[in-house]
Design an enzyme around this catalytic site. Structure first.
Site, PDB file in Angstrom:
ATOM      1  N   ARG A 166       0.756  -1.122  -0.012  1.00  0.00           N
ATOM      2  CA  ARG A 166       0.052  -0.048  -0.035  1.00  0.00           C
ATOM      3  C   ARG A 166       0.984   1.169   0.031  1.00  0.00           C
ATOM      4  O   ARG A 166       0.691   2.218  -0.635  1.00  0.00           O
ATOM      5  CB  ARG A 166      -0.998   0.231   1.282  1.00  0.00           C
ATOM      6  CG  ARG A 166      -1.838  -1.141   1.012  1.00  0.00           C
ATOM      7  CD  ARG A 166      -2.670  -1.283   2.334  1.00  0.00           C
ATOM      8  NE  ARG A 166      -3.379   0.107   2.954  1.00  0.00           N
ATOM      9  CZ  ARG A 166      -3.651   0.022   4.184  1.00  0.00           C
ATOM     10  NH1 ARG A 166      -3.491  -0.993   4.970  1.00  0.00           N
ATOM     11  NH2 ARG A 166      -4.151   1.083   4.739  1.00  0.00           N
TER      12      ARG A 166
ATOM     13  N   ARG B 127     -33.281  25.402 -24.434  1.00  0.00           N
ATOM     14  CA  ARG B 127     -33.404  26.520 -24.976  1.00  0.00           C
ATOM     15  C   ARG B 127     -34.589  27.073 -25.085  1.00  0.00           C
ATOM     16  O   ARG B 127     -35.738  26.718 -24.927  1.00  0.00           O
ATOM     17  CB  ARG B 127     -32.659  26.554 -26.437  1.00  0.00           C
ATOM     18  CG  ARG B 127     -31.467  26.148 -26.614  1.00  0.00           C
ATOM     19  CD  ARG B 127     -30.947  25.999 -27.777  1.00  0.00           C
ATOM     20  NE  ARG B 127     -31.184  26.945 -28.680  1.00  0.00           N
ATOM     21  CZ  ARG B 127     -30.748  27.151 -30.215  1.00  0.00           C
ATOM     22  NH1 ARG B 127     -30.296  25.967 -30.769  1.00  0.00           N
ATOM     23  NH2 ARG B 127     -30.862  28.088 -30.762  1.00  0.00           N
ATOM     24  N   HIS B 128     -34.850  28.498 -25.454  1.00  0.00           N
ATOM     25  CA  HIS B 128     -36.114  29.186 -25.816  1.00  0.00           C
ATOM     26  C   HIS B 128     -36.805  28.303 -26.760  1.00  0.00           C
ATOM     27  O   HIS B 128     -36.254  27.902 -27.649  1.00  0.00           O
ATOM     28  CB  HIS B 128     -36.052  30.505 -25.818  1.00  0.00           C
ATOM     29  CG  HIS B 128     -34.954  30.733 -26.907  1.00  0.00           C
ATOM     30  ND1 HIS B 128     -35.162  30.632 -28.383  1.00  0.00           N
ATOM     31  CD2 HIS B 128     -33.795  31.174 -26.819  1.00  0.00           C
ATOM     32  CE1 HIS B 128     -34.189  31.064 -28.952  1.00  0.00           C
ATOM     33  NE2 HIS B 128     -33.076  31.197 -28.253  1.00  0.00           N
TER      34      HIS B 128
ATOM     35  N   ASN C  55     -34.489  33.070 -35.373  1.00  0.00           N
ATOM     36  CA  ASN C  55     -33.992  31.474 -35.736  1.00  0.00           C
ATOM     37  C   ASN C  55     -34.379  31.267 -37.089  1.00  0.00           C
ATOM     38  O   ASN C  55     -33.869  30.810 -37.976  1.00  0.00           O
ATOM     39  CB  ASN C  55     -34.502  30.634 -34.832  1.00  0.00           C
ATOM     40  CG  ASN C  55     -33.724  30.682 -33.407  1.00  0.00           C
ATOM     41  OD1 ASN C  55     -34.407  30.587 -32.231  1.00  0.00           O
ATOM     42  ND2 ASN C  55     -32.653  30.982 -33.282  1.00  0.00           N
TER      43      ASN C  55
ATOM     44  N   ARG D 237     -37.517  36.046 -25.490  1.00  0.00           N
ATOM     45  CA  ARG D 237     -37.924  34.818 -26.199  1.00  0.00           C
ATOM     46  C   ARG D 237     -37.813  33.744 -24.848  1.00  0.00           C
ATOM     47  O   ARG D 237     -38.481  32.558 -25.205  1.00  0.00           O
ATOM     48  CB  ARG D 237     -36.896  34.301 -27.263  1.00  0.00           C
ATOM     49  CG  ARG D 237     -35.327  34.536 -27.048  1.00  0.00           C
ATOM     50  CD  ARG D 237     -34.783  34.218 -28.392  1.00  0.00           C
ATOM     51  NE  ARG D 237     -33.213  34.461 -28.365  1.00  0.00           N
ATOM     52  CZ  ARG D 237     -32.410  35.468 -28.244  1.00  0.00           C
ATOM     53  NH1 ARG D 237     -33.247  36.834 -28.118  1.00  0.00           N
ATOM     54  NH2 ARG D 237     -31.216  35.419 -28.242  1.00  0.00           N
TER      55      ARG D 237
ATOM     56  N   GLU E  28     -28.110  35.527 -23.828  1.00  0.00           N
ATOM     57  CA  GLU E  28     -27.196  34.958 -25.076  1.00  0.00           C
ATOM     58  C   GLU E  28     -25.697  35.780 -25.068  1.00  0.00           C
ATOM     59  O   GLU E  28     -25.622  36.639 -24.804  1.00  0.00           O
ATOM     60  CB  GLU E  28     -28.182  34.948 -26.231  1.00  0.00           C
ATOM     61  CG  GLU E  28     -27.303  34.374 -27.505  1.00  0.00           C
ATOM     62  CD  GLU E  28     -26.698  32.655 -27.271  1.00  0.00           C
ATOM     63  OE1 GLU E  28     -26.067  32.666 -26.147  1.00  0.00           O
ATOM     64  OE2 GLU E  28     -27.088  32.016 -28.160  1.00  0.00           O
TER      65      GLU E  28
ATOM     66  N   HIS F 204     -30.144  30.025 -23.644  1.00  0.00           N
ATOM     67  CA  HIS F 204     -29.897  30.109 -25.127  1.00  0.00           C
ATOM     68  C   HIS F 204     -28.711  29.257 -25.495  1.00  0.00           C
ATOM     69  O   HIS F 204     -28.194  28.698 -24.453  1.00  0.00           O
ATOM     70  CB  HIS F 204     -29.325  31.486 -25.245  1.00  0.00           C
ATOM     71  CG  HIS F 204     -30.284  32.807 -24.710  1.00  0.00           C
ATOM     72  ND1 HIS F 204     -31.111  33.143 -25.588  1.00  0.00           N
ATOM     73  CD2 HIS F 204     -30.422  33.198 -23.710  1.00  0.00           C
ATOM     74  CE1 HIS F 204     -31.888  33.865 -24.850  1.00  0.00           C
ATOM     75  NE2 HIS F 204     -31.518  34.164 -23.846  1.00  0.00           N
TER      76      HIS F 204
END
Length: 497
Positions: free
Chosen positions: A83, A236-237, A243, A286, A306, A371
């Site tokens: 050990r 995420r939103h 987008n 959002r 974000e 985000h």
């Protein structure tokens, strides 16, 4: 025209000036390895290169088969010699790691005697001039001990071929053997050592001889951890109007599909009847619209906004490539360190999100709506992803990510909702973007990490050491690519001449 007034990335402040060994102390089944692994995850995430060296793994490699608790009896001279040998081998590897590349090495062992701790101190501090922090985990809560034994130790490789009841009995006797020689750390006897004592996985913290910024960060982290079962939901939103048209950033409303997702998400969460649940959103419309119908207390975090794209806000990637070709190319060279003109880098996000991570560690059940870039950084923490992978983690729209912290990590489940959405993931290009856009390698590399250029000194100054930020080491494949890039840069320079 390029923006020459870009601010220096704020995240590069975390590497340690003097390498540290964090030496775990305590009886078996007291949560040492749990703390060691979670601490390593946190330190690596904030850019401090950290690795855990578990002496138990070294011992299992040195002995072909574990027989029973007699191996740990203090009077067993042969076993004690073995050990000691494997512990010394692990300590040597710990020091070699700090010599070669590491900032922090966590030496995960029982280290139950004062004599052993003094040997470690002499080796680490006196001989090698590193710093040494002893981190003792004490647990006097029988329920916590029993849970740890059943959930972790009985399922260890030592007991894989043993009956569960027999394994439990053997392990309890192993603990008794350690108890015979265990001496808790006390200021009366070891006042010269830097140590912290964690009681019952965070109920109480005792500190002796605190030294420097790193140890302050560890105290901060230890004050926020707990082991209460909980669930963290990340999403995420819903799909936004930006987008839909491929624009980044901005503060748009949800699209019709995004509104559908918000309704289905709220229905799903409300049916879960999660006790004590809280909902966190950013300040962006959002995310707030996505959370509107969830029946739970809500908190708005500006830190969850974000990533700031600066001059590139509300542009498509095609428009960025057309208006700022050098910036577009530079971001693909190193997406982690690249900072948008007047905006942020992913490194900046890690610095911004550290208080959020601390609060997530402290809280119970949370639904966090944010985000893509923000969730990439948070997922990199919980999934223990290298920082270089962080900017490319896939976080699709209309998907709920369920994270359940467990003994040695997190269980992650992706729940896809049946609502169509655009795909906003942009992978690393297969061929260098700067070549396609006819941008010189030198320009692209410089813009991809303005921090390095900003740290250069004037004539006559000497840089002894750069302190702070992730220290990226190249793999063998990366070195080959870097070598080719160097050749390319020299060729381009000759052509330009």
């Amino acid at each position: 025209m390029q923006n020459t007034n870009r601010k220096t990335s704020t995240a590069r402040k975390n590497a340690v000036a003097t390498p540290h060994v964090i030496c775990m102390v305590g009886l078996p089944a007291r949560g040492k390895t749990y703390i060691a692994q979670k601490l390593a995850r946190y330190l690596n995430w904030i850019g401090i290169n950290t690795r855990v060296f578990n002496v138990g793994e070294y011992r299992r490699q040195a002995t072909t088969a574990y027989r029973n608790h007699e191996f740990f009896r203090p009077e067993n001279a042969d076993a004690m010699a073995l050990r000691t040998t494997v512990a010394n081998a692990a300590l040597k590897d710990t020091l070699d790691y700090l010599d070669q590349e590491g900032d922090v090495a966590i030496f995960d062992a029982t280290n139950t005697t004062r004599e052993r701790r003094q040997i470690i101190y002499d080796t680490v501090v006196v001989k090698n001039q590193f710093k040494c922090l002893f981190l003792e985990s004490i647990c006097d809560n029988p329920q916590l001990i029993e849970t740890n034994i059943i959930d972790v130790k009985v399922h260890s490789p030592d007991y894989e071929n043993m009956d569960k009841e027999e394994a439990l009995s053997d392990f309890l006797q192993r603990i008794d053997h350690y108890n015979e020689v265990y001496r808790p750390m006390e200021e009366e006897h070891e006042s010269h050592l830097s140590f912290m004592k964690v009681v019952n996985a965070g109920e109480k913290l005792i500190i002796n001889r605190h030294e420097g910024n790193l140890q302050s960060r560890i105290v901060y982290w230890l004050m926020n951890i707990h082991i209460t079962p909980r669930t963290i939901y990340l999403t995420r939103h819903g799909e936004s109007m930006n987008n839909v048209v491929g624009k980044i950033g901005g503060d748009p409303d949800l699209s019709p599909q995004g509104c559908q997702y918000a309704a289905k998400l709220s229905e799903f969460i409300n049916k879960q009847n999660i006790p004590g649940m809280r909902v966190w959103t950013s300040w962006m419309k959002r995310t707030i619209q996505t959370a509107a119908a969830i029946e739970a207390p809500q908190e708005r975090w500006k830190a969850l906004n974000e990533i700031d794209a600066g001059s590139c806000e509300e542009l498509t990637y095609e428009e960025i490539a057309d208006k700022f070709p050098e910036e577009f190319a530079a971001r693909d060279v190193n997406k982690l360190t690249y900072r948008y003109p007047g905006g942020e880098s992913y490194e900046d996000l890690v610095a911004r999100l550290e208080p959020v991570i601390m609060e997530l560690e402290r809280q119970g059940n949370v639904v966090l709506i944010a985000h893509q870039a923000i969730l990439r950084a948070i997922l990199a923490y919980f999934m223990e992803k290298p920082l270089t992978d962080l900017p490319y983690i896939k976080v699709p729209l209309h998907t709920l990510i369920k994270i359940t912290p467990v003994a040695h990590g997190c269980e992650v489940e992706h729940i896809k909702f049946p609502v169509d959405a655009v795909n906003t993931h942009r992978p690393l290009p297969l061929s260098p973007t700067h070549k396609r856009l006819r941008i010189s390698s030198e320009t692209a590399y410089e813009l991809s990490d303005r921090t390095a250029a900003a740290l250069s000194l004037g004539e006559g100054d000497t840089v002894v050491k750069t302190v702070g930020g992730p220290q990226f080491r190249l793999s063998s494949r990366d070195r080959e690519v870097e070598s080719l890039n160097n050749i390319t840069r020299k060729t381009e320079e000759k052509i330009l001449e």
